[in-house]
Design a protein around this motif. Structure first.
Motif, PDB file in Angstrom:
ATOM      1  N   SER A  80       0.853  -1.193   0.000  1.00 40.78           N
ATOM      2  CA  SER A  80       0.000   0.000   0.000  1.00 40.78           C
ATOM      3  C   SER A  80       0.884   1.237   0.000  1.00 40.78           C
ATOM      4  O   SER A  80       2.062   1.150   0.370  1.00 40.78           O
ATOM      5  N   PHE A  81       0.346   2.351  -0.431  1.00 37.54           N
ATOM      6  CA  PHE A  81       1.161   3.567  -0.599  1.00 37.54           C
ATOM      7  C   PHE A  81       1.714   4.042   0.757  1.00 37.54           C
ATOM      8  O   PHE A  81       0.964   4.316   1.669  1.00 37.54           O
ATOM      9  N   CYS A  82       3.038   4.090   0.857  1.00 38.74           N
ATOM     10  CA  CYS A  82       3.769   4.424   2.105  1.00 38.74           C
ATOM     11  C   CYS A  82       3.273   3.586   3.275  1.00 38.74           C
ATOM     12  O   CYS A  82       3.234   4.070   4.407  1.00 38.74           O
ATOM     13  N   ARG A 142       0.369   2.989   4.117  1.00 34.13           N
ATOM     14  CA  ARG A 142      -0.690   3.707   4.840  1.00 34.13           C
ATOM     15  C   ARG A 142      -1.924   2.833   5.068  1.00 34.13           C
ATOM     16  O   ARG A 142      -2.829   3.199   5.795  1.00 34.13           O
ATOM     17  N   SER A 194     -12.307   2.093   1.507  1.00 35.08           N
ATOM     18  CA  SER A 194     -10.973   2.648   1.710  1.00 35.08           C
ATOM     19  C   SER A 194     -11.103   4.038   2.316  1.00 35.08           C
ATOM     20  O   SER A 194     -12.000   4.801   1.941  1.00 35.08           O
ATOM     21  N   THR A 231      -5.326   9.795   2.251  1.00 35.42           N
ATOM     22  CA  THR A 231      -4.693  10.538   1.141  1.00 35.42           C
ATOM     23  C   THR A 231      -4.412  11.958   1.608  1.00 35.42           C
ATOM     24  O   THR A 231      -5.158  12.527   2.413  1.00 35.42           O
ATOM     25  N   GLU A 264      -3.675  12.464  -4.943  1.00 33.76           N
ATOM     26  CA  GLU A 264      -3.620  11.057  -4.509  1.00 33.76           C
ATOM     27  C   GLU A 264      -4.999  10.388  -4.598  1.00 33.76           C
ATOM     28  O   GLU A 264      -5.213   9.327  -4.018  1.00 33.76           O
ATOM     29  N   ARG A 265      -5.902  11.038  -5.332  1.00 36.33           N
ATOM     30  CA  ARG A 265      -7.296  10.568  -5.289  1.00 36.33           C
ATOM     31  C   ARG A 265      -7.510   9.159  -5.841  1.00 36.33           C
ATOM     32  O   ARG A 265      -8.491   8.519  -5.528  1.00 36.33           O
ATOM     33  N   GLU A 299      -5.473   6.682  -5.303  1.00 35.45           N
ATOM     34  CA  GLU A 299      -4.787   5.698  -4.452  1.00 35.45           C
ATOM     35  C   GLU A 299      -5.757   4.769  -3.727  1.00 35.45           C
ATOM     36  O   GLU A 299      -5.451   3.604  -3.508  1.00 35.45           O
ATOM     37  N   ASN A 300      -6.923   5.283  -3.350  1.00 35.03           N
ATOM     38  CA  ASN A 300      -7.874   4.424  -2.639  1.00 35.03           C
ATOM     39  C   ASN A 300      -8.287   3.239  -3.513  1.00 35.03           C
ATOM     40  O   ASN A 300      -8.268   2.086  -3.074  1.00 35.03           O
ATOM     41  N   LEU A 319      -6.726   2.197  -6.292  1.00 35.35           N
ATOM     42  CA  LEU A 319      -5.556   1.409  -6.701  1.00 35.35           C
ATOM     43  C   LEU A 319      -5.112   0.453  -5.591  1.00 35.35           C
ATOM     44  O   LEU A 319      -4.946  -0.751  -5.801  1.00 35.35           O
ATOM     45  N   ASN A 320      -4.963   0.995  -4.386  1.00 37.89           N
ATOM     46  CA  ASN A 320      -4.580   0.154  -3.235  1.00 37.89           C
ATOM     47  C   ASN A 320      -5.644  -0.914  -2.971  1.00 37.89           C
ATOM     48  O   ASN A 320      -5.333  -2.052  -2.639  1.00 37.89           O
TER      49      ASN A 320
END
Ligand code: FMN
Length: 332
Positions: free
Chosen positions: A196-198, A200, A239, A244, A249-250, A252-253, A255-256
């Motif tokens: 997951s991104f960083c 998070r 998510s 974010t 970063e919209r 990312e939810n 995508l992750n």
């Protein structure tokens, strides 16, 4: 500079802050929205659209053929529209070996064959067109739907990675045998291994077992007819948008969540639980209704639903063939 910015931010009334963020969000989102709207209005690529329409329609028929109890004569409207699109494709003189085309023809032949086998007389207009396609494309072959059993379906669950991946399918048939929460937690813990991104970890899981709540949810989801009611468990993936930092970063939810969702599907397969993803591409009123049914916090965005349960001894699965790596790859 940072401290000054924070100070100014704190002094501004919240309403003003809201409007400021909304404005920058609109600006950033327009970049993406324009691409999508442009595609719908100006993209004249009939080839892409005709292939999309073939896939959309053949998949509905494919699903219909693999339902726990396929309804004789099912889906006349969609079969008719698939026949129209096949004819359109043939008019364009596009390659006859492309997957969307071969699978459409194959599914139409299978639909005809299914009704012949159960001695069900299809409406004459439909029957004539299906017979014509059957003769005209006698040599075209796709992948037939698969009849299998529990033992065979899960035989690669402890196998090599390639065998495991190739053995998972969406299953749209379940028993009412209870899937324990502890097993679902095991699956979710495995899904948590997804990157997951960083780190998070924005994903959240809402497990729905209540029959009333499941029914209410499935009533507003548009892809579960004929099998959703059998799902012992619904898993609603969401998510947290607060993970974010800004509007860039919209995605990312989602995508992750996609990465998490795939691992979860694999984890369910590993635990011998049949599962089918259900889209949550819905209007805002349906999204609000779902939030009422299972009380989803305002700062969570709903991504998708997974219908799942233990499997009956025998069942059918849609073959859903894939394009090859060569077809979808460009070397730069
Ligand atoms: C985001 C997403 C949404 C989906 N929505 C539905 C749905 O609403 N109903 C359904 O029956 N299948 C749905 N599916 C399952 C697809 O039809 C299926 O994954 C695809 O045909 C590939 O087949 P496989 O899962 O057997 O490999 C969805 C899959 C994904 C990834």
């Amino acid at each position: 500079m940072r401290a000054l910015k924070a100070h100014i931010k704190n002094m501004l009334p919240q309403k003003l802050m809201y409007l400021y963020y909304l404005n920058s969000a609109k600006k950033a989102s327009m970049y993406d929205l324009k691409r999508r709207v442009y595609d719908k209005v100006y993209n004249k690529s009939d080839v892409e659209k005709v292939k999309r329409d073939l896939a959309l329609a053949y998949h509905i028929v494919e699903k219909g053929l693999t339902m726990p109890k396929p309804r004789p004569g099912f889906g006349k409207a969609v079969v008719m529209s698939l026949l129209d699109t096949v004819e359109k494709y043939a008019e364009f003189k596009l390659p006859k070996h492309d997957l969307e085309f071969t699978q459409s023809i194959s599914v139409l032949k299978e639909y005809l064959h299914f009704h012949e086998q159960i001695s069900f007389t299809l409406d004459n207009d439909l029957l004539t067109r299906l017979q014509t396609i059957n003769k005209r494309f006698a040599t075209v072959e796709g992948q037939k739907q698969i009849r299998t059993n529990k033992l065979d379906y899960f035989k690669h669950k402890n196998g090599s990675f390639d065998k495991f991946c190739q053995s998972r399918y969406s299953v749209r048939n379940y028993t009412n045998h209870e899937v324990p929460i502890s097993v679902l937690h095991d699956c979710i813990n495995l899904a948590q291994r997804s990157p997951s991104f960083c780190n998070r970890q924005p994903n959240r899981v809402h497990i729905v077992k209540s029959p009333e709540k499941k029914e209410a949810i499935l009533n507003i989801q548009n892809g579960n007819r004929g099998f959703g009611h059998l799902a012992e468990t619904l898993i609603v993936l969401s998510s947290v948008v607060s993970t974010t930092k800004d509007i860039h970063e919209r995605f990312e939810n989602h995508l992750n969540g996609g990465l998490f969702g795939m691992t979860l599907l694999n984890a369910l397969h590993y635990n011998e639980i049949g599962a089918c993803s259900l889209n949550w591409s819905v209007s805002d009123d349906k999204d609000m209704k779902l939030r009422e049914i299972i009380n989803i916090p305002h700062n969570e965005v709903v991504l998708m639903i997974i219908a799942c349960g233990y499997l009956p001894d025998e069942f059918s699965i849609a073959s859903s063939p894939r394009k090859s790596a060569e077809e979808i790859t460009k070397l730069h």
